[in-house]
Design an enzyme around this catalytic site. Structure first.
Site, PDB file in Angstrom:
ATOM      1  N   HIS A 219       0.873  -1.211  -0.135  1.00 23.34           N
ATOM      2  CA  HIS A 219       0.022  -0.145  -0.067  1.00 23.34           C
ATOM      3  C   HIS A 219       0.770   1.347  -0.064  1.00 23.34           C
ATOM      4  CE1 HIS A 219      -4.026  -1.593   0.557  1.00 23.34           C
ATOM      5  NE2 HIS A 219      -3.548  -2.459   1.117  1.00 23.34           N
TER       6      HIS A 219
ATOM      7  N   LYS B 283      -9.084  13.927   3.812  1.00 24.71           N
ATOM      8  CA  LYS B 283      -8.417  12.921   4.027  1.00 24.71           C
ATOM      9  C   LYS B 283      -7.547  12.830   4.973  1.00 24.71           C
ATOM     10  CE  LYS B 283      -6.995  13.786  -0.395  1.00 24.71           C
ATOM     11  NZ  LYS B 283      -6.875  12.473  -1.037  1.00 24.71           N
ATOM     12  N   ARG B 284      -6.402  11.896   5.406  1.00 24.02           N
ATOM     13  CA  ARG B 284      -5.665  11.979   6.630  1.00 24.02           C
ATOM     14  C   ARG B 284      -4.585  13.249   6.228  1.00 24.02           C
ATOM     15  NH1 ARG B 284      -5.439   8.481  10.833  1.00 24.02           N
ATOM     16  NH2 ARG B 284      -3.764   9.800  11.404  1.00 24.02           N
TER      17      ARG B 284
ATOM     18  N   LYS C  60       0.209  14.297   1.010  1.00 21.79           N
ATOM     19  CA  LYS C  60      -1.029  14.618   0.797  1.00 21.79           C
ATOM     20  C   LYS C  60      -1.242  16.236   0.317  1.00 21.79           C
ATOM     21  CE  LYS C  60      -3.658  10.779   2.552  1.00 21.79           C
ATOM     22  NZ  LYS C  60      -4.243   9.784   1.717  1.00 21.79           N
TER      23      LYS C  60
ATOM     24  N   LYS D 166     -14.748   8.104  -4.839  1.00 19.06           N
ATOM     25  CA  LYS D 166     -15.875   8.598  -4.117  1.00 19.06           C
ATOM     26  C   LYS D 166     -16.613   9.850  -4.434  1.00 19.06           C
ATOM     27  CE  LYS D 166     -14.272   6.411   0.014  1.00 19.06           C
ATOM     28  NZ  LYS D 166     -13.703   6.745   1.370  1.00 19.06           N
TER      29      LYS D 166
END
Ligand code: PLP
Length: 805
Positions: free
Chosen positions: A340, A531-532, A537, A643
């Protein structure tokens, strides 16, 4: 002659939420009242909303039980190959509404609860999220369980019943505060304790070598107690099992220091998985170990459950007395591993001294596995000592460590990444040597999301608008959304899609007003970054854009501006200082510009507190713009991106993770793609990334950075964001500044398109129409065929109380 149907009657008829049959409604009401009386021991004078929630939960649960027993009986009789999905996280969220959706009971329950004078949404809100995960990886496991059941596969989710889920996030003075998530406080109506299947798990002790092989003796025993939760498929009468283990150490258990206790808990719970995989296998049929790999597949969700590999070896060698080669063959043919991440700090390396103490036999087995592995490499690459060192399962150093990713690769017959680009990166970087050794082992399985929760449940208006055009087959065959390409120019459909989005935005705006006492402009772009919180990110890139927009308004207050509401949400790991500072910066920037009268309602920044599955279900259907802006090569896949796409938001994103495949499916021109590609990042690394170059060259970037570093957003504490500034200027691994200019320009294109609502909605429709690939049903069908060697089934198990066909 029948009178024509009204609009709402017609909608009810085609409603994808099931039809409210009179008989069902009557039965549900009866059952609800019975549970209120007998289970909750209350009457309507004293019942609280929580009592009503539990009465409804038990009512719906009753509809699972017969199907659950039937399904397991069916597996017992047919004895199909079993799939064990081993994951340290199952981020399930809430269960009530999902169960109603999958059993087709939603409309009937709505009607029953309405007739009882109650509000079903209010009851649904009482349920605690099962927050047994951190983010994408855990939510993926939850989506996979839904798809495994929907595809009729004999699958089991195996994991841990944490007594506390991921912390609840509060914000105080702009800072993250963590509070314990006592999710079991009021009881969990969805689980069934199975004390009769309790198992002993061994720790400590030492290994004796006898003529008869190794004996692990003088161990301390911990009892592992399973709790089963039903996992219904979508309207196929299949109900699979998620089995979560709870470990309780006997009182005399030797737990010396906190660190050991912590690792112990991780190990005991991870380890208890395996014994039971074997145990349920024993109990199902005569044990024929030679056929294990044809009867059982074990999928490892990252390296977290990698101990399954040495544990399976222990059982086959020490208990079943198989010779090593045979045991290893069975183990590798049974296990498969999903990677991952390629970020080095996230790759697990467990200290050897922990194993020496806690699991001495497993350590021996790992050494033996390593020895044979290195002998093999040495024979293939004579004299290549460097390669031996690189590929070893053991990393020398202080402390000496076990590389769990290397163990997982060696112990599996298949290794997969989670998006095309990520699977290629895996082969060329972290597992380069292993790929050279066994190229056929490496696969790709692009992630997906379940359309049941992430469309039907969270966005019924959109699901209905779609079903009205193409029928409801898309729910279990998401590629059917392609048919919507025939409606891109259909004015009624364009209007419906735009209306649904507007309704969702109004509903979410009302929620925000209630929760945050902030009024927001519902005709603004809802620009959402949830998101985290992590440097890779790049919430900071978003932040720099926000400051840039603010400065532009201040510079030319009378210039036309396309209004935006920017919503950022996510939890920071409690020990991750930089992530916590990023939250503080976002809330500080919000404080300044939300209260600036010159800005008004043209620009608002809201930090969405406690982002979790149930909040995702609210915000995603209300979003116009999805922020997917990681540095190319760092986000393995992402599932949040999918999503949003399915729920009619447009994506602004880099060519990273599954964004690449989203652009491939929908056409790059229908996403807002910007910034460096993986090759550009590599080239920049080679040349040397120098943040200062961009700072000097880009006046808007310079202005924003100067404001942060001079205390514009923290006047009482001008130095507050020094760590963020230093990182961005001098040691930014994720190269925020290098993408700043392209990002801001791309955001201008977003605003430009938004000025034309009809054109915007047409692009939205093209995105929805091409999101079919991102169903987790497609992902799971590929795992089934290409890794586990089983075939999905569309056959419905006969429902309970009906004669078998
Ligand atoms: C889907 C989801 C995630 C993963 O989001 P990414 O954008 O892919 O990181 C994280 N948290 C929750 C609650 C989710 O539902």
């Amino acid at each position: 002659m029948a009178t024509p149907l009204t609009d709402s009657e017609r909608r009810k008829q085609i409603s994808v939420r099931g039809i409210a049959e009179l008989g069902d409604v009557v039965e549900l009401k009866k059952s609800f009242n019975r549970h209120l009386h007998f289970t909750l021991v209350k009457d309507r004078n004293v019942a609280t909303p929580r009592d009503y929630y539990f009465a409804l939960a038990h009512t719906i649960r009753d509809h699972l039980v017969g199907r659950w027993i039937r399904t397991q009986q069916h597996y017992y009789e047919k004895d199909p190959k079993r799939i064990y999905y081993l994951s340290l996280e199952f981020y399930m969220g809430r269960t009530l509404q999902n169960t109603m959706v999958n059993l087709g009971l939603e409309n009937a329950s709505d009607e029953a609860i309405y007739q009882l004078g109650l509000d079903i949404e209010e009851l649904e809100e009482i349920e605690e999220d099962a927050g047994l995960g951190n983010g994408g990886l855990g939510r993926l496991a939850a989506c996979f369980l839904d798809s495994l059941a929907t595809l009729g596969l004999a699958a089991y989710g195996y994991g841990i019943r944490y007594e506390f889920g991921i912390f609840n996030q509060k914000i105080q003075n702009g800072w993250q505060i963590e509070e314990a998530d006592d999710w079991l406080r009021y009881g969990n109506p969805w689980e069934k304790a199975r004390p009769e299947y309790m198992l002993p798990v061994h720790f400590y002790g030492h290994v004796q070598q006898t003529e008869d092989g190794a004996r692990w003796v003088d161990t301390q025993v911990v009892l592992a107690m399973p709790y089963d939760t039903p996992v219904p498929g979508f309207k196929n009468n299949t109900v699979n099992t998620m089995r979560l283990w709870s470990a309780k150490a006997p009182n005399d258990f030797n737990l010396k220091d906190y660190y050991l206790t912590y690792r112990y808990h991780q190990i005991v719970t991870r380890y208890s998985n395996m014994d039971n995989v074997m145990n349920s296998y024993y109990s199902n049929k005569v044990f024929e170990v030679m056929f294990l790999c044809s009867q059982v597949a074990i999928q490892l969700n990252d390296t977290h459950p990698a101990l399954a590999i040495p544990e399976l070896m222990r059982i086959l060698v020490d208990v079943e007395k198989l010779d090593w080669e045979k045991a290893w063959d069975i183990t590798t043919r049974t296990c498969a591993y999903t990677n991952h991440t390629v970020l080095p700090e996230a790759l697990e390396r467990w200290p050897v001294h922990l194993f020496e103490k806690l699991l001495p036999r497993h350590l021996q087995l790992i050494y033996a596995i390593n020895q044979k592995h290195l002998d093999n490499i040495a024979a293939l690459y004579p004299g290549d000592m460097d390669r031996l060192k690189r590929m070893s399962l053991i990393e020398e150093g202080d402390p000496k460590r076990i590389n769990m990713a290397h163990l997982s690769v060696i112990g599996s017959h298949a290794v997969n990444g989670v998006a095309q680009i990520h699977s290629e990166i895996v082969k060329s970087t972290v597992f380069k040597d292993f790929y050279e050794l066994e190229p056929d082992k490496f696969q790709n399985k692009t992630n997906g999301i379940t359309p049941r929760r992430w469309l039907l449940l969270c966005n019924p208006g959109l699901a209905d608008a779609i079903a009205e055009r193409i029928g409801d087959g898309f729910i279990t065959d998401l590629y059917q959304l392609k048919k919507l390409m025939g409606y891109v120019d259909n004015e009624a459909f364009i209007r419906d899609v735009a209306n649904v989005k507007q309704e969702n935005k109004l509903k979410f705006a009302a929620y925000l007003e209630n929760e945050y006492k902030i009024k927001i402009n519902s005709s603004s772009i809802f620009d959402v970054h949830v998101k985290r919180i992590h440097e890779y990110k790049r919430q900071l890139l978003n932040c720099l854009h926000i400051i840039t927009l603010y400065n532009r308004i201040k510079k030319e207050p009378n210039k036309a501006f396309v209004p935006r509401t920017i919503l950022i949400g996510g939890k920071a790991a409690p020990g991750y200082h930089m992530a916590k500072m990023i939250i503080k910066l976002i809330t500080s920037v919000g404080n300044v510009l939300n209260n600036d009268p010159i800005v008004g309602d043209r620009l608002k920044v809201i930090f969405l507190v406690n982002y979790r599955v149930s909040l995702a279900e609210k915000v995603i259907p209300a979003s116009d713009l999805s922020e997917q802006i990681s540095t190319a090569g760092t986000e393995a896949s992402g599932t949040g991106n999918m999503k949003f796409m399915l729920n009619g938001a447009l994506t602004i994103g880099t060519m990273d993770g599954a964004n690449v495949e989203m652009a491939e499916e929908a056409g790059e021109e229908n996403l807002f793609i910007f910034g460096m590609r993986v090759e550009d990042v590599a080239a920049l690394d080679k040349k040397g990334y120098n943040a200062r170059d961009y700072y000097d060259k880009l006046p808007e970037l310079k202005q924003a950075m100067d404001q942060i570093s001079s205390g514009y957003f923290s006047p009482k504490e001008p130095e507050l964001f020094k760590d963020i500034v230093d990182m961005l200027m001098y040691h930014d691994r994720f190269k925020v500044f290098a993408d700043f200019e392209a990002y801001v320009k791309c955001q201008e294109k977003v605003s430009e398109l938004y000025k034309n609502p009809r054109k915007w909605t047409k692009v939205v429709i093209k995105n929805i129409a091409n999101s079919g690939k991102f169903s987790s049903d497609r992902t799971i069908a590929q795992y089934a065929r290409e890794i586990w060697g089983v075939e999905p089934s569309a056959v419905k198990i006969p429902p309970p109380n009906e004669p078998k066909a």
